[in-house]
Design a protein around this motif. Structure first.
Motif, short mmCIF file in Angstrom:
data_model
loop_
_atom_site.label_atom_id
_atom_site.label_comp_id
_atom_site.label_asym_id
_atom_site.label_seq_id
_atom_site.Cartn_x
_atom_site.Cartn_y
_atom_site.Cartn_z
N ALA A 285 0.95 -1.42 0.10
CA ALA A 285 0.00 -0.06 0.11
C ALA A 285 0.91 1.15 0.09
O ALA A 285 0.51 2.18 -0.66
CB ALA A 285 -1.01 0.12 1.14
N SER A 286 2.00 1.25 0.45
CA SER A 286 2.82 2.66 0.71
C SER A 286 3.32 2.72 -0.62
O SER A 286 3.34 3.66 -1.19
CB SER A 286 4.05 2.12 1.66
OG SER A 286 3.61 2.42 2.86
N GLY A 287 3.80 1.62 -1.29
CA GLY A 287 4.38 1.87 -2.71
C GLY A 287 3.27 2.36 -3.77
O GLY A 287 3.34 3.36 -4.44
N GLU A 288 1.98 1.74 -3.54
CA GLU A 288 1.07 2.17 -4.46
C GLU A 288 0.63 3.69 -4.21
O GLU A 288 0.32 4.46 -5.06
CB GLU A 288 -0.39 1.21 -4.24
CG GLU A 288 -1.39 1.36 -5.13
CD GLU A 288 -2.36 0.17 -5.03
OE1 GLU A 288 -2.50 -0.41 -6.04
OE2 GLU A 288 -2.89 0.20 -3.77
N ASN A 289 0.46 4.03 -2.84
CA ASN A 289 0.02 5.39 -2.42
C ASN A 289 0.99 6.29 -2.77
O ASN A 289 0.61 7.61 -2.92
CB ASN A 289 -0.64 5.50 -1.17
CG ASN A 289 -1.70 4.54 -1.02
OD1 ASN A 289 -2.50 4.09 -1.61
ND2 ASN A 289 -2.26 4.67 0.31
N TRP A 290 2.27 6.09 -2.39
CA TRP A 290 3.61 6.95 -2.79
C TRP A 290 3.18 7.54 -4.16
O TRP A 290 3.42 8.64 -4.47
CB TRP A 290 4.48 6.64 -2.44
CG TRP A 290 5.70 7.51 -2.81
CD1 TRP A 290 6.76 7.31 -3.48
CD2 TRP A 290 5.79 8.87 -2.22
NE1 TRP A 290 7.57 8.46 -3.45
CE2 TRP A 290 6.95 9.52 -2.74
CE3 TRP A 290 4.99 9.60 -1.35
CZ2 TRP A 290 7.35 11.07 -2.36
CZ3 TRP A 290 5.24 10.97 -1.04
CH2 TRP A 290 6.33 11.58 -1.67
#
Length: 363
Positions: A285-290
């Motif tokens: 989720a961090s990779g996607e949201n960043w």
């Protein structure tokens, strides 16, 4: 049953006989009673990632137990006391809780060591310490005096250093800074002149919007995007304070002991699996949201704290750890265990992960 075997062909007769013998030889199930547990979580209804971990755990426990273990979950919206889960589980109002250990340093200062520590272990290193380096034993030792058990409940990975309305250029900028930051990191910032506070999840955006606080740290892109902090505070600082933030499953000791041994083991496995699943979910989720944040909110400025601020934080961290170790034998045991394990495992992390990332830095 055995007389019926005579009417079967030889092959089927042998298979049926083996099946009958295996059933007779198998140990009887502990019982077929359905055990029901109530859990209070520290997060609002349908809160992503944090709220997924206890629900995944409950689903696995029910499926692995064949329906003999059922766990119902009350969100913070229902029980209205996200920062009182320690007391509710200890008192038996709830059998279980899903929260974070460092929230309870006011109840027992030794609880804060089991979430994460500034400048400490990364998530893989900390999981190794928990399950192979004596961390679980130390955690149970701390919680046993409160008649509870604690288990890892899901990791966010390295958290960002927070959202700030104004840029931090020197130590002077920390003077009087009102910041939502829990745990040991809050104590460190207090040493440097800031005014740390802890605020429930549902009140974070409003507190920042109304200038009740000047800055806050929450998690990272995995959860920060939906919270909207970037609309108010554009400076996004990289992490130092929570390199391996581990949530926790709290269990009332009496509720645990009422479970048959097989259900205890099923619950233990479900908690461990759900915790690691949350770590991978957080990373994804961090990779996607960043990627979304960079594209849709180009005004976000990623910053690193100045060297003098980092050095001051390290010095304050060392000072406070020394004071805690001198004042409390249990704290001393935990601090020494973490320091010894970190020194050993970090040597390998540096050779492996760090060197790999450094070697491809230009790509």
């Amino acid at each position: 049953m055995f007389s019926a075997l005579k009417k079967l062909p030889f092959g089927k007769k042998a298979l049926a006989a083996a099946t009958c013998l295996s059933i007779l030889a198998a140990p009887a199930m502990a019982d077929d009673k359905v055990y029901r547990l109530k859990m209070a979580e520290g997060w609002p209804t349908n809160f992503p990632i944090f709220g997924d971990s206890p629900r995944n755990m409950a689903k696995m426990a029910e499926e692995m137990s064949g329906g003999r273990l059922k766990i119902t979950i009350d969100s913070a919206n229902k029980h209205k006391a996200p920062l009182a889960i320690f007391d509710m589980v200890k008192g038996g109002q709830y059998d279980m809780g899903h929260t974070a250990s460092y929230y309870w340093k006011g109840k027992d200062p030794n609880t804060l060591f089991f979430t994460t520590m500034p400048f400490g272990m990364t998530a893989p290193e900390q999981y190794a310490w928990f399950y192979h380096g004596g961390g679980m034993e130390l955690m149970q030792k701390v919680y046993k005096r409160h008649r509870m058990l604690s288990f890892p409940g899901g990791n966010t990975g390295i958290q960002m250093g927070g959202w700030f309305r104004k840029e931090i250029n020197s130590l002077e900028d920390l003077q009087g800074l009102k910041m939502r930051i829990p745990g040991f990191a809050g104590e460190i910032l207090a040493e440097l002149g800031a005014k740390p506070t802890n605020i429930a999840t549902g009140e974070l955006y409003t507190s920042l919007e109304r200038n009740t606080i000047d800055a806050l740290e929450w998690v990272g892109p995995s959860l920060d995007l939906r919270m909207g902090f970037h609309k108010i505070a554009p400076y996004y600082y990289t992490g130092w304070h929570e390199p391996a933030t581990e949530l926790q499953f709290l269990i009332n000791e009496r509720s645990w002991k009422k479970l048959p041994k097989d259900l205890q083991e099923i619950l233990r496995v479900a908690m461990r699996t759900a915790s690691y699943d949350m770590y991978t979910q957080s990373t994804h989720a961090s990779g996607e949201n960043w990627a979304t944040m960079k594209q849709e909110y180009p005004n976000i400025q990623v910053k690193r704290f100045p060297d003098e601020v980092i050095e001051a934080m390290r010095a304050a961290n060392t000072k406070l750890l020394k004071e805690k170790a001198e004042a409390n034998p249990m704290a001393k045991e935990i601090i020494e265990s973490q320091a010894k394990y970190l020194k050993q495992v970090r040597a390998w992390t540096n050779i492996a992960d760090k060197q790999y990332l450094d070697s491809i830095a230009g790509e």
